[in-house]
Design a protein around this motif. Structure first.
Motif, short mmCIF file in Angstrom:
data_model
loop_
_atom_site.label_atom_id
_atom_site.label_comp_id
_atom_site.label_asym_id
_atom_site.label_seq_id
_atom_site.Cartn_x
_atom_site.Cartn_y
_atom_site.Cartn_z
N ARG A 174 48.21 57.76 49.33
CA ARG A 174 47.18 56.75 49.62
C ARG A 174 47.69 55.65 50.55
O ARG A 174 47.03 54.64 50.72
CB ARG A 174 46.68 56.13 48.30
N THR A 211 47.95 53.84 53.61
CA THR A 211 47.24 53.75 54.89
C THR A 211 47.34 52.33 55.41
O THR A 211 47.66 51.41 54.66
CB THR A 211 45.74 54.09 54.73
N LEU A 252 44.49 49.57 50.11
CA LEU A 252 43.93 50.28 48.96
C LEU A 252 42.42 50.08 48.91
O LEU A 252 41.88 49.14 49.48
CB LEU A 252 44.60 49.78 47.67
N LYS A 253 41.77 50.98 48.20
CA LYS A 253 40.30 51.06 48.22
C LYS A 253 39.62 49.78 47.75
O LYS A 253 38.72 49.27 48.40
CB LYS A 253 39.88 52.25 47.33
N ASP A 254 40.05 49.25 46.62
CA ASP A 254 39.38 48.08 46.05
C ASP A 254 40.33 47.36 45.09
O ASP A 254 41.49 47.75 44.92
CB ASP A 254 38.09 48.48 45.33
N GLU A 281 41.90 49.50 42.23
CA GLU A 281 43.02 50.35 42.66
C GLU A 281 44.28 49.51 42.89
O GLU A 281 45.39 49.93 42.56
CB GLU A 281 42.64 51.11 43.94
N TYR A 320 47.82 49.90 41.03
CA TYR A 320 49.10 50.03 41.75
C TYR A 320 50.11 49.00 41.21
O TYR A 320 51.26 49.33 40.94
CB TYR A 320 48.89 49.83 43.26
N PRO A 349 44.26 45.32 48.80
CA PRO A 349 42.94 45.96 48.79
C PRO A 349 42.20 45.64 50.10
O PRO A 349 42.21 44.49 50.54
CB PRO A 349 42.25 45.35 47.58
N ALA A 350 41.59 46.65 50.69
CA ALA A 350 41.03 46.56 52.04
C ALA A 350 40.05 45.40 52.23
O ALA A 350 40.10 44.70 53.23
CB ALA A 350 40.37 47.88 52.40
N SER A 351 39.17 45.18 51.26
CA SER A 351 38.08 44.23 51.51
C SER A 351 38.27 42.86 50.84
O SER A 351 37.35 42.07 50.77
CB SER A 351 36.77 44.84 51.01
#
Length: 329
Positions: free
Chosen positions: A146, A148, A152-154, A157, A161, A223-225
Motif C-alpha cells: 500500500r 504510494t 493511506l486511504k483514510d 487505515e 498502520y 492519510p491522503a485527504s
C-alpha cells in the motif's frame, strides 16, 4: 577448561553486542532504554532490536513489496523457532546487498545473537514479545503493498498502520511493566487502550517528521485527504492519553516513568516545532538540537516522579498544538 562457564560468557558477549548496536541504530532509544530498571532494560532493548529488523526490511526502497513480504515471513518464522535463523539471515543480507545502512545490516547479521538473548527471558516476556513481533511483521507485510505517493486511504487505515508499527509496542511495554510491577498491573487494568495511544503518538510524530524524506522516495504514510493540522490535533489528543498512561505508573517506579516521559517529551517538542511551520522540506528543520535533548533528559530526573511538574511541562510545551486543536474542533 570448565565448559560450564561457556553459556555465561556467551550471554555477556551477546549483551555487550546488544548494548553497542542499540547505540548505533538509534540514538533516541540508546538514551531512553537505559533509564529502565536493569531487570527490564535488557528485555525492552532486545525487543527494540527485533522491531528494528522488521523496520529495516520495510525501509529498503530497493525491494519490491513481494520481496519485503517474503523476508518478513522468514523473520517471523525464525523468531518463533519454526525455521533455523540462518534461513532468514542469508537471504535477507543477499537481498539487501545495496542497502546503505551498515549498522542495520550488521544487526541483521547478528539476528542469532538477538534471538539467543530473547530465549533467556521469562516465558511471559517471551510470549509478549513474540505477539508484538508477529502483529508488527504481519501488519507491515499487509501495508507493504500500500506504499504510494498519495498516502493511506483514510484516517482508519492510518490509525491501523500506527497500531501495527507502534501501538502494539505500547501494549508490549504494558505487558512487560505489568510482569515486573504488580502495582502497575493493578493500576492499568481497564485502561489498556491508553498504551496503544502512547505508541501511536510517538509513531505519528515520526511520520510527520519524516514526511519530506518519505515523499522524496515516492511514499507517504499520511492519510491522503487529511490536513497536517488535523493530524497534529489527533497526535495531541493521543499525547493527552499518553500523559494519563504515564500517571498510572506508580511514582516509585522512577525508571519506567522516566523512560516513558523522555520519549513523550521529545515527541511533544518535535510536534510543536512542526506545528509552528506550514511546511518543511527536510526533517533537520524540525529536529531537536542536542542541547535541547540533553536539557530535557536532565529535567526528566526531577519531573518523572512529580505529576504536577509533568503536567506543567505538557501544558507549557504544547502551546501551538493546543491552538491548533481549538482551531480544528
Amino acid at each position: 577448561m570448565n565448559s560450564a562457564i561457556h553459556p555465561k560468557e556467551n550471554t555477556n558477549s551477546d549483551l555487550a553486542y546488544q548494548k553497542a548496536i542499540l547505540g548505533s541504530v538509534s540514538r533516541t532509544f540508546a538514551l531512553t532504554i537505559p533509564l529502565l530498571p536493569p531487570a527490564i532494560e535488557v528485555v525492552v532493548g532486545n525487543t527494540y532490536l527485533l522491531c528494528r529488523i522488521v523496520d529495516t526490511i520495510e525501509d529498503a526502497a530497493e525491494l519490491s513489496p513481494t520481496e519485503k513480504q517474503g523476508l518478513s515471513k522468514l523473520f517471523l518464522e525464525a523468531v518463533l523457532g519454526e525455521i533455523p535463523v540462518e534461513a532468514f539471515v542469508s537471504p535477507c543480507l543477499d537481498a539487501l546487498k545495496g542497502y546503505s545502512n551498515v549498522d542495520e545490516l550488521d544487526l541483521i547479521a547478528h539476528t542469532p545473537t538477538v534471538l539467543r538473548i530473547l530465549h533467556t527471558f521469562p516465558d511471559k516476556d517471551q510470549a509478549a514479545i513474540s505477539r508484538c513481533v508477529s502483529i508488527m511483521s504481519d501488519g507491515m507485510s499487509h501495508f507493504h503493498g500500500r506504499q504510494t505517493q498519495a498516502g493511506l486511504k483514510d484516517l482508519a487505515e492510518f490509525e491501523e498502520y500506527c497500531y501495527v508499527v507502534a501501538g502494539v509496542v505500547g501494549e508490549l511495554l504494558t505487558s512487560i511493566f505489568s510482569n515486573y510491577s504488580i502495582e502497575f498491573a493493578k493500576q492499568i487494568k481497564g485502561h489498556e487502550q491508553l498504551a496503544i495511544a502512547f505508541g501511536q503518538a510517538l509513531q505519528m510524530t515520526n511520520i510527520l517528521k519524516d514526511s519530506p524524506e518519505d515523499r522524496a522516495r515516492g511514499v507517504s504514510w499520511k492519510p491522503a485527504s487529511i490536513s497536517q493540522s488535523k493530524l497534529l490535533k489527533i497526535a495531541y489528543e493521543k499525547l493527552q492519553d499518553s500523559m494519563s498512561y504515564m500517571l498510572l505508573i506508580p511514582e516509585n517506579e522512577v525508571g519506567m516513568r522516566r523512560f516513558c516521559f523522555l520519549a513523550f517529551g521529545l515527541s511533544i517538542m518535535t510536534l510543536e516545532k512542526i506545528a509552528t511551520r506550514k511546511e518543511f522540506s527536510n526533517k533537520s528543520e524540525v529536529k531537536l538540537s542536542r542541547n535541547t535533548v540533553w536539557a530535557f533528559y536532565a529535567f526528566t530526573k526531577i519531573a518523572a516522579s512529580n505529576a504536577p511538574l509533568m503536567k506543567a511541562f505538557f501544558y507549557v510545551a504544547s502551546k501551538q498544538l493546543r491552538k491548533l486543536s481549538i482551531k480544528n474542533p
